[in-house]
Structures are given as C-alpha cells and as structure tokens.
Design an enzyme around this catalytic site. Structure first.
Site, PDB file in Angstrom:
ATOM      1  CG  HIS A 160       0.647 -15.011 -70.865  1.00 38.12           C
ATOM      2  ND1 HIS A 160       1.513 -14.028 -70.389  1.00 38.12           N
ATOM      3  CD2 HIS A 160       1.090 -15.960 -71.774  1.00 38.12           C
ATOM      4  CE1 HIS A 160       2.444 -14.248 -71.583  1.00 38.12           C
ATOM      5  NE2 HIS A 160       2.196 -15.039 -72.284  1.00 38.12           N
ATOM      6  CG  ASP A 189       8.139 -18.198 -76.270  1.00 39.25           C
ATOM      7  OD1 ASP A 189       8.887 -18.073 -75.222  1.00 39.25           O
ATOM      8  OD2 ASP A 189       6.686 -17.936 -76.040  1.00 39.25           O
ATOM      9  CG  ASP A 244       7.338 -17.813 -72.454  1.00 41.07           C
ATOM     10  OD1 ASP A 244       7.092 -18.873 -72.778  1.00 41.07           O
ATOM     11  OD2 ASP A 244       7.087 -16.623 -73.034  1.00 41.07           O
ATOM     12  CG  HIS A 246       5.291 -14.118 -74.766  1.00 40.63           C
ATOM     13  ND1 HIS A 246       5.275 -15.307 -75.268  1.00 40.63           N
ATOM     14  CD2 HIS A 246       4.714 -13.197 -75.601  1.00 40.63           C
ATOM     15  CE1 HIS A 246       5.033 -15.201 -76.699  1.00 40.63           C
ATOM     16  NE2 HIS A 246       4.801 -14.066 -76.887  1.00 40.63           N
TER      17      HIS A 246
END
Ligand SMILES: [Zn+2]
Length: 345
Positions: free
Chosen positions: A123, A246, A159, A161
């Site tokens: 991120h 995740d 991931d 995200h």
C-alpha cells in the site's frame, strides 16, 4: 533445496499500538516457519537493510527524509500506519530482505527466495505511508531486479487487498507486469478491472477483483484463466510475489474463504510458470495475514511446495458445494477489459 528463507527476529521490533492487527507477534509466527525450514535442512539467512539508493528508485526523496526523521520516536504516518523508535531501521530491513531475495535468485545462488518480513509494503505510495506499509518492499525489489538483468519483471499480488502503491509505481511501465486479485470493493478502493495501466504501460496492469466470499475454486479459475496465461505470454525474467495471507478464511480483516491448501496450489501454479518462463526464478515477499494460525498454516503450505518434487504437485482443494460463481464473474470481467492485450482462454 532450491528455496531460501530470509528472516530476522528483529522484525518484532517495529511496534504498533495495542490491538493493531499488524502486530509484532506476526514476526514470531514467521520465525517459527523459518526454524521449521532450518530443521528440514533448508537455508535461512538474515537480511541486510535496504540502501537509500535502492529505496529512492520508487520513493520520493522528501518522503525518505521524512521516514528517516521518525528514527527513535513514535509517530503517526496515516490513520492505520504508525512508527515506534525502531521502525525506520526495521522498515529498511524489510525492504532489504526483498532486495536480497532478488539478488540471490538473479545471481543464480538459489532458484526461489521467500522474505518473511513486516511491516508489509504494497500500500505504500511513492510519497505516502499507508495501510500498515512504510516502504513498498515488493516495488523496491522489482526496481532492483531491473538493474540486475531482469528486463521484464512480473509481480503477482494475491493479498486480499489491492496493492495500490505497487500498481501506481509501475502503471506506466511495460517492463513490469502487475497482476492483482483481491476482494473488491474493499480497502483501499483501487483495483477495479478497468485499471489496466497508462501510456506505454497500458495492458501491463491486470486487476482481477473478486466479490467477498470467494473460495479456493474461485481463485483456481482466476489463476488458470487469467494469471497463468498472461504470465506465460509476458515471459518474465523474474517472478515476484506479494504473498499476503489475509484472504484466508480465518483472517479477521478479509472476507474471503481461501484455505492453506489454496495457497499451496496457487504457489505451485506460480512455480510452474516460473519454471517455464525463467528457470524457476521466484522471489516472494510477505504482505498481510492477521490470524496467527492461518498465517502459520499458509506459510507452511507455501514453503512445502518448494520441498516437493514438481511431480508431487498439490491439487487444488475441493470447495464442496460452493460453485465458483465469483471466479467466473471476475474472469469474464478481466477478459472484457484485457482481451485486446492478452490471449485469455
Ligand atoms: Zn492485505
């Protein structure tokens, strides 16, 4: 064995506020995996810190100065992202582990490397910490790979995200293919299927957003119908993986239902592509994964793929009665957005 792990107990020294999901205990889980690998005869090494030059390939000089200024103190970089007194050093170590993974694999010393790091990185933007991430470890690795002989680098990010920072850093580059499959809509909001790159990089960003609740079979479809064919056509000299865990069914942040067996199967698919395209060269760097048991199981599953002979490839787990409807929708959307850039079956 062909896989090396890059690991350090020091990753526990980056402290986050009480109750924060990206907590030092995650480093202890990674440590257990590294020791298990060592007991099986596998190699584990400690990482060097990333240099200013390595970080500056993807981060703004003013931003690097600002992070250096947090050394020795606690600070808030973004509503989710904090530093403690050691964070500056430990974040450099995380990015350095990613660089070391690339060095080892590109230098031919090992075929595959897995950097077990925190804080995560995908991120982090050029000039902004975000979503628990300080330096964009995988982007630093990709930029480094370009300087040590990898003309074409592919990054696969599974991931839960979307890796907004990684996408933005390479969206104008046809030399770095960024492929992400992630829960959508979800944090950080980017990663729509229509985001396909810009200018000369058009077509070299592949987003395969999946609806919440996706199971192993959905990911299997995404891998067989989009990710693997695109990678085979791109023919990377090095395959990088943003290995976040995740999307596991136990994860407290993500809403997906992947199992550890699903992570093993994805890893084997990627290993096969790397063997076909680039003599097996793969460098994996951890991202998220906030349930300790799920993180341990998933890391163990990924590592075990490299202890196996290719002939003993793990099967995708059976997903029971759940049809892969989310995967079908995601694949159809990706074909619509990217069909003129890639031959997708
Ligand atoms: Zn994540």
């Amino acid at each position: 064995m062909a896989l090396i792990l890059i690991s350090s107990e020091r990753f526990a020294e980056h402290q986050t506020p009480p109750g924060h999901p990206e907590c030092p205990e995650r480093a202890a889980v990674m440590d257990v995996i590294a020791r298990e690998w060592q007991r099986q005869g596998g190699e584990v090494v400690a990482p060097p810190p990333a240099t200013h030059e390595q970080l500056a390939r993807v981060h703004d000089a003013g931003y690097l100065e600002r992070i250096a200024g947090t050394a020795g103190r606690a600070s808030v970089l973004d509503p989710d992202t904090y530093t403690s007194s050691e964070s500056y050093e430990i974040a450099k170590l995380a990015a350095g582990a990613a660089v070391d993974a690339v060095e080892r694999v590109m230098g031919g010393r090992q075929q595959q490397a897995l950097a077990l790091v925190r804080p995560p990185g995908h991120h982090a933007e050029r000039a902004q910490a975000m979503g628990f991430c300080i330096y964009n470890n995988i982007a630093v690795a990709a930029a480094h790979a370009r300087t040590v002989g990898a003309a074409r680098v592919a990054i696969v990010d599974y991931d839960v995200h979307h890796g907004n920072g990684t996408q933005h850093m390479f969206e104008s580059s046809p030399d770095v293919l960024y492929i992400s499959t992630h829960q959508f809509p979800y944090y950080p909001g980017t990663g729509a299927v229509a985001e396909i790159g810009r200018g000369p990089g058009e077509g070299f960003t592949i987003n395969v957003p999946l609806a919440v609740g996706a199971v192993d079979a959905d990911y299997q479809l995404v891998f067989s119908d989009v990710i693997a064919p695109a990678l085979r056509q791109f023919k990377p000299h090095l395959l990088l993986v943003s290995a976040g865990f995740d999307a596991h069914e136990r994860d407290p942040l993500g809403g997906m239902r992947l199992t550890a067996g699903g992570f093993a199967a994805m890893t084997m698919e990627l290993r096969r592509v790397a063997e076909e395209c680039c003599e097996g060269r793969m460098a994996m760097v951890t991202e998220g994964g906030y349930d300790f048991l799920a993180l341990a199981e998933s890391l163990r599953a990924v590592v075990s793929v490299f202890a196996l002979d290719r002939a003993a490839a793990p099967d995708w787990p059976a997903s029971g009665s759940v049809p892969p409807s989310r995967g079908r929708m995601a694949v159809a959307a990706a074909k619509g957005a990217l069909g003129s850039y890639w031959k997708l079956p």
